[in-house]
Write a protein that holds these residues in place. Structure first.
Motif, PDB file in Angstrom:
ATOM      1  N   SER A  89      10.928  32.126   6.855  1.00 52.76           N
ATOM      2  CA  SER A  89      10.487  33.497   6.604  1.00 52.76           C
ATOM      3  C   SER A  89       9.567  33.564   5.397  1.00 52.76           C
ATOM      4  O   SER A  89       8.540  34.255   5.410  1.00 52.76           O
ATOM      5  CB  SER A  89      11.716  34.390   6.393  1.00 52.76           C
ATOM      6  OG  SER A  89      11.330  35.704   6.068  1.00 52.76           O
ATOM      7  N   VAL A  90       9.950  32.847   4.340  1.00 54.27           N
ATOM      8  CA  VAL A  90       9.127  32.817   3.128  1.00 54.27           C
ATOM      9  C   VAL A  90       7.898  31.930   3.333  1.00 54.27           C
ATOM     10  O   VAL A  90       6.775  32.295   2.988  1.00 54.27           O
ATOM     11  CB  VAL A  90       9.962  32.317   1.931  1.00 54.27           C
ATOM     12  CG1 VAL A  90       9.083  32.111   0.699  1.00 54.27           C
ATOM     13  CG2 VAL A  90      11.088  33.293   1.626  1.00 54.27           C
ATOM     14  N   GLY A  91       8.117  30.757   3.915  1.00 55.03           N
ATOM     15  CA  GLY A  91       7.033  29.793   4.045  1.00 55.03           C
ATOM     16  C   GLY A  91       5.970  30.180   5.043  1.00 55.03           C
ATOM     17  O   GLY A  91       4.789  29.875   4.854  1.00 55.03           O
ATOM     18  N   GLN A  92       6.349  30.862   6.135  1.00 52.21           N
ATOM     19  CA  GLN A  92       5.363  31.241   7.145  1.00 52.21           C
ATOM     20  C   GLN A  92       4.331  32.192   6.571  1.00 52.21           C
ATOM     21  O   GLN A  92       3.142  32.116   6.894  1.00 52.21           O
ATOM     22  CB  GLN A  92       6.060  31.879   8.348  1.00 52.21           C
ATOM     23  CG  GLN A  92       5.147  32.090   9.548  1.00 52.21           C
ATOM     24  CD  GLN A  92       4.582  30.795  10.084  1.00 52.21           C
ATOM     25  OE1 GLN A  92       5.311  29.882  10.439  1.00 52.21           O
ATOM     26  NE2 GLN A  92       3.268  30.690  10.130  1.00 52.21           N
ATOM     27  N   GLN A  93       4.784  33.090   5.717  1.00 54.66           N
ATOM     28  CA  GLN A  93       3.861  34.027   5.081  1.00 54.66           C
ATOM     29  C   GLN A  93       2.868  33.280   4.193  1.00 54.66           C
ATOM     30  O   GLN A  93       1.669  33.552   4.210  1.00 54.66           O
ATOM     31  CB  GLN A  93       4.644  35.046   4.254  1.00 54.66           C
ATOM     32  CG  GLN A  93       3.773  36.131   3.616  1.00 54.66           C
ATOM     33  CD  GLN A  93       4.607  37.176   2.874  1.00 54.66           C
ATOM     34  OE1 GLN A  93       5.810  37.046   2.774  1.00 54.66           O
ATOM     35  NE2 GLN A  93       3.952  38.196   2.377  1.00 54.66           N
ATOM     36  N   ALA A  94       3.380  32.329   3.430  1.00 54.68           N
ATOM     37  CA  ALA A  94       2.510  31.547   2.550  1.00 54.68           C
ATOM     38  C   ALA A  94       1.535  30.701   3.360  1.00 54.68           C
ATOM     39  O   ALA A  94       0.351  30.574   3.010  1.00 54.68           O
ATOM     40  CB  ALA A  94       3.366  30.655   1.652  1.00 54.68           C
ATOM     41  N   LEU A  95       2.023  30.124   4.457  1.00 57.97           N
ATOM     42  CA  LEU A  95       1.173  29.269   5.292  1.00 57.97           C
ATOM     43  C   LEU A  95       0.056  30.072   5.946  1.00 57.97           C
ATOM     44  O   LEU A  95      -1.112  29.660   5.927  1.00 57.97           O
ATOM     45  CB  LEU A  95       2.040  28.603   6.365  1.00 57.97           C
ATOM     46  CG  LEU A  95       1.395  27.532   7.234  1.00 57.97           C
ATOM     47  CD1 LEU A  95       0.988  26.330   6.397  1.00 57.97           C
ATOM     48  CD2 LEU A  95       2.356  27.099   8.345  1.00 57.97           C
ATOM     49  N   ALA A  96       0.387  31.239   6.495  1.00 52.98           N
ATOM     50  CA  ALA A  96      -0.626  32.074   7.145  1.00 52.98           C
ATOM     51  C   ALA A  96      -1.679  32.537   6.140  1.00 52.98           C
ATOM     52  O   ALA A  96      -2.882  32.542   6.435  1.00 52.98           O
ATOM     53  CB  ALA A  96       0.049  33.282   7.798  1.00 52.98           C
ATOM     54  N   HIS A  97      -1.223  32.918   4.959  1.00 55.99           N
ATOM     55  CA  HIS A  97      -2.157  33.368   3.921  1.00 55.99           C
ATOM     56  C   HIS A  97      -3.089  32.230   3.500  1.00 55.99           C
ATOM     57  O   HIS A  97      -4.305  32.433   3.329  1.00 55.99           O
ATOM     58  CB  HIS A  97      -1.383  33.897   2.716  1.00 55.99           C
ATOM     59  CG  HIS A  97      -2.253  34.365   1.593  1.00 55.99           C
ATOM     60  ND1 HIS A  97      -3.007  35.515   1.651  1.00 55.99           N
ATOM     61  CD2 HIS A  97      -2.502  33.814   0.353  1.00 55.99           C
ATOM     62  CE1 HIS A  97      -3.678  35.676   0.528  1.00 55.99           C
ATOM     63  NE2 HIS A  97      -3.396  34.663  -0.279  1.00 55.99           N
ATOM     64  N   ALA A  98      -2.532  31.036   3.354  1.00 57.95           N
ATOM     65  CA  ALA A  98      -3.341  29.892   2.934  1.00 57.95           C
ATOM     66  C   ALA A  98      -4.407  29.561   3.971  1.00 57.95           C
ATOM     67  O   ALA A  98      -5.566  29.283   3.628  1.00 57.95           O
ATOM     68  CB  ALA A  98      -2.437  28.684   2.689  1.00 57.95           C
ATOM     69  N   TYR A  99      -4.036  29.601   5.258  1.00 55.80           N
ATOM     70  CA  TYR A  99      -5.020  29.329   6.300  1.00 55.80           C
ATOM     71  C   TYR A  99      -6.090  30.409   6.352  1.00 55.80           C
ATOM     72  O   TYR A  99      -7.282  30.119   6.517  1.00 55.80           O
ATOM     73  CB  TYR A  99      -4.329  29.209   7.658  1.00 55.80           C
ATOM     74  CG  TYR A  99      -3.785  27.838   7.950  1.00 55.80           C
ATOM     75  CD1 TYR A  99      -4.593  26.705   7.877  1.00 55.80           C
ATOM     76  CD2 TYR A  99      -2.447  27.650   8.319  1.00 55.80           C
ATOM     77  CE1 TYR A  99      -4.101  25.446   8.144  1.00 55.80           C
ATOM     78  CE2 TYR A  99      -1.945  26.389   8.592  1.00 55.80           C
ATOM     79  CZ  TYR A  99      -2.779  25.292   8.502  1.00 55.80           C
ATOM     80  OH  TYR A  99      -2.286  24.046   8.759  1.00 55.80           O
ATOM     81  N   ALA A 100      -5.688  31.668   6.228  1.00 54.62           N
ATOM     82  CA  ALA A 100      -6.660  32.760   6.269  1.00 54.62           C
ATOM     83  C   ALA A 100      -7.690  32.609   5.157  1.00 54.62           C
ATOM     84  O   ALA A 100      -8.898  32.777   5.379  1.00 54.62           O
ATOM     85  CB  ALA A 100      -5.937  34.102   6.160  1.00 54.62           C
ATOM     86  N   GLU A 101      -7.227  32.284   3.958  1.00 55.27           N
ATOM     87  CA  GLU A 101      -8.147  32.133   2.826  1.00 55.27           C
ATOM     88  C   GLU A 101      -9.035  30.906   2.991  1.00 55.27           C
ATOM     89  O   GLU A 101     -10.229  30.945   2.676  1.00 55.27           O
ATOM     90  CB  GLU A 101      -7.357  32.028   1.529  1.00 55.27           C
ATOM     91  CG  GLU A 101      -6.789  33.350   1.025  1.00 55.27           C
ATOM     92  CD  GLU A 101      -6.452  33.286  -0.455  1.00 55.27           C
ATOM     93  OE1 GLU A 101      -6.090  32.185  -0.930  1.00 55.27           O
ATOM     94  OE2 GLU A 101      -6.565  34.332  -1.131  1.00 55.27           O
ATOM     95  N   SER A 102      -8.453  29.814   3.482  1.00 57.28           N
ATOM     96  CA  SER A 102      -9.226  28.584   3.607  1.00 57.28           C
ATOM     97  C   SER A 102     -10.299  28.707   4.686  1.00 57.28           C
ATOM     98  O   SER A 102     -11.456  28.316   4.484  1.00 57.28           O
ATOM     99  CB  SER A 102      -8.284  27.415   3.918  1.00 57.28           C
ATOM    100  OG  SER A 102      -8.961  26.184   3.805  1.00 57.28           O
ATOM    101  N   PHE A 103      -9.963  29.258   5.841  1.00 57.75           N
ATOM    102  CA  PHE A 103     -10.960  29.436   6.903  1.00 57.75           C
ATOM    103  C   PHE A 103     -12.010  30.474   6.523  1.00 57.75           C
ATOM    104  O   PHE A 103     -13.145  30.427   7.004  1.00 57.75           O
ATOM    105  CB  PHE A 103     -10.275  29.832   8.210  1.00 57.75           C
ATOM    106  CG  PHE A 103      -9.765  28.674   9.014  1.00 57.75           C
ATOM    107  CD1 PHE A 103     -10.624  27.860   9.747  1.00 57.75           C
ATOM    108  CD2 PHE A 103      -8.397  28.383   9.049  1.00 57.75           C
ATOM    109  CE1 PHE A 103     -10.158  26.798  10.490  1.00 57.75           C
ATOM    110  CE2 PHE A 103      -7.917  27.312   9.796  1.00 57.75           C
ATOM    111  CZ  PHE A 103      -8.792  26.514  10.509  1.00 57.75           C
ATOM    112  N   ALA A 104     -11.631  31.432   5.669  1.00 57.78           N
ATOM    113  CA  ALA A 104     -12.580  32.462   5.234  1.00 57.78           C
ATOM    114  C   ALA A 104     -13.749  31.857   4.467  1.00 57.78           C
ATOM    115  O   ALA A 104     -14.832  32.458   4.403  1.00 57.78           O
ATOM    116  CB  ALA A 104     -11.866  33.505   4.383  1.00 57.78           C
TER     117      ALA A 104
END
Length: 373
Positions: A89-104
């Protein structure tokens, strides 16, 4: 170590117009848990390069539970389900945010798709997942797929994301599947020993006989070489070539594909419905056949009739998926049974003309039956 060789499989990976890439937990996180931003960005760099070249990419990413370890101040990957779900629950949020920022950084949008095994076991859910993934790709979005560890229970888990990646590859009609991890290839011995050699090409089961296949030792993921080889088998027997390579060499893996181990596709590509029947749907029972019936349904692709059935196992309803086994217990096919399990025992071994009019039909119609490799 053997040098990588060129092959039609590697060429297929390098020119694939639709590609599924799976990245393991150990390739995205630090040894103590938590995301490694530098390693994640390196993976995204290679994926973005491939997208820029015109490839539709679906990323199957592990790492949610591992990413939640450090924020929750856990010492190691939790073993109990409740803590795993909390970490996810905690890690999925961090993972999604990291991918969104990196692909951006490349003006690319990502879409998160969380699946459970139940989503592919049920045909309606399977079709919904397929439509969502296809639509994301047509909208020039990079789907990031993960198992929904927050709600998945032990009974409805894929077990590892390697199998999930193989499922997704077929779901989206991928031209190839790339499995990236901390292992650079399949070896004929312990890869830590200098006398071990990498197996660069796998054309069939004989090439796997010399392989050293072990479980994960990173402590962060659930997959190992066993799950990767099983995923490669699943994809290859469904007509999808596979490349297994190190995440540290993702540029080569997603570029010329001249690294790692290449698994040749050796089966024909099944329709989505037949793939679902063969590999995704949950079987609710088993039908045992005599040798003649096995030959008819497997080799001659005929419908299964009651005369060839020798036994019935399990409780199921008409329309449920069942396994079809030979006299030795080997499952040779799967299909949709047209009878309830309570009806079948009195039909076993009887010819169709001996049955009442309302039961004179195939037990499993040829259109609803898929032989297994």
């Amino acid at each position: 170590m053997n040098a990588p060789t060129s092959s039609l499989t590697r060429h297929a990976v390098s020119v694939a117009k639709r590609l599924v890439v799976k990245v393991g937990s150990s390739s995205l996180t630090t040894a103590g848990g938590g995301l490694d931003a530098e390693r994640l960005d390196a993976i995204v760099d290679t994926l973005a390069c491939r997208v820029a070249a015109g490839t539709g990419v679906v990323l199957v990413s592990s790492g949610a539970i591992a990413a939640g370890i450090a924020p929750l101040k856990l010492r190691r990957r939790p073993k109990d389900l409740a803590t795993q779900q909390a970490a996810a629950s905690v890690g999925q949020q961090a993972l999604a945010h990291a991918y969104a920022e990196s692909f951006a950084r490349y003006q690319l949008t990502v879409g998160q798709v969380l699946l459970t095994a139940d989503d592919v076991a049920r045909r309606a859910h399977y079709r919904n997942a397929q439509r969502t993934l296809h639509r994301l790709l047509t909208l020039d979005t990079v789907p990031v797929v993960n198992e929904n560890d927050t709600v998945a229970t032990n009974e409805i888990r894929f077990g590892d994301n390697d199998r999930l990646a193989a499922m997704v590859a077929h779901l989206v009609g991928a031209d190839a599947l790339v499995l990236l991890s901390d292992v650079d290839a399949l070896y004929d011995g312990d890869p830590r020993l200098p006398e071990s050699s990498a197996i660069r090409e796998v054309h069939g089961e004989k090439d796997l006989e010399a392989a050293k296949i072990g479980d994960s030792s990173s402590g962060l993921g659930t997959g190992g070489m066993v799950s990767k080889v099983d995923a490669a088998r699943l994809a290859c027997t469904s007509g999808i070539p596979v490349l297994l390579a190190s995440a540290a060499e993702s540029g080569r893996a997603l570029g010329p594909a001249d690294t790692g181990t290449a698994f040749r596709a050796r089966g024909s590509r099944l329709s989505v419905r037949r793939f679902w029947l063969a590999h995704a749907a949950t079987a609710h029972g088993r039908l045992w056949l005599d040798e003649g019936a096995v030959t008819a349904v497997v080799d001659r692709r005929r419908s299964l009739l009651s005369a060839g059935i020798t036994g019935v196992e399990g409780a199921f309803h008409g329309g449920d998926v069942v396994e079809i086994a030979d006299p030795h217990g080997t499952v040779v096919a799967r299909g949709l049974c047209s009878f309830d399990s309570e009806e079948l025992p009195e039909l076993v071994g009887r010819s169709t003309h001996e049955l009442p009019d309302d039961q004179r039909r195939e037990v499993v119609h040829a259109d609803d039956l898929v032989p297994l490799p």
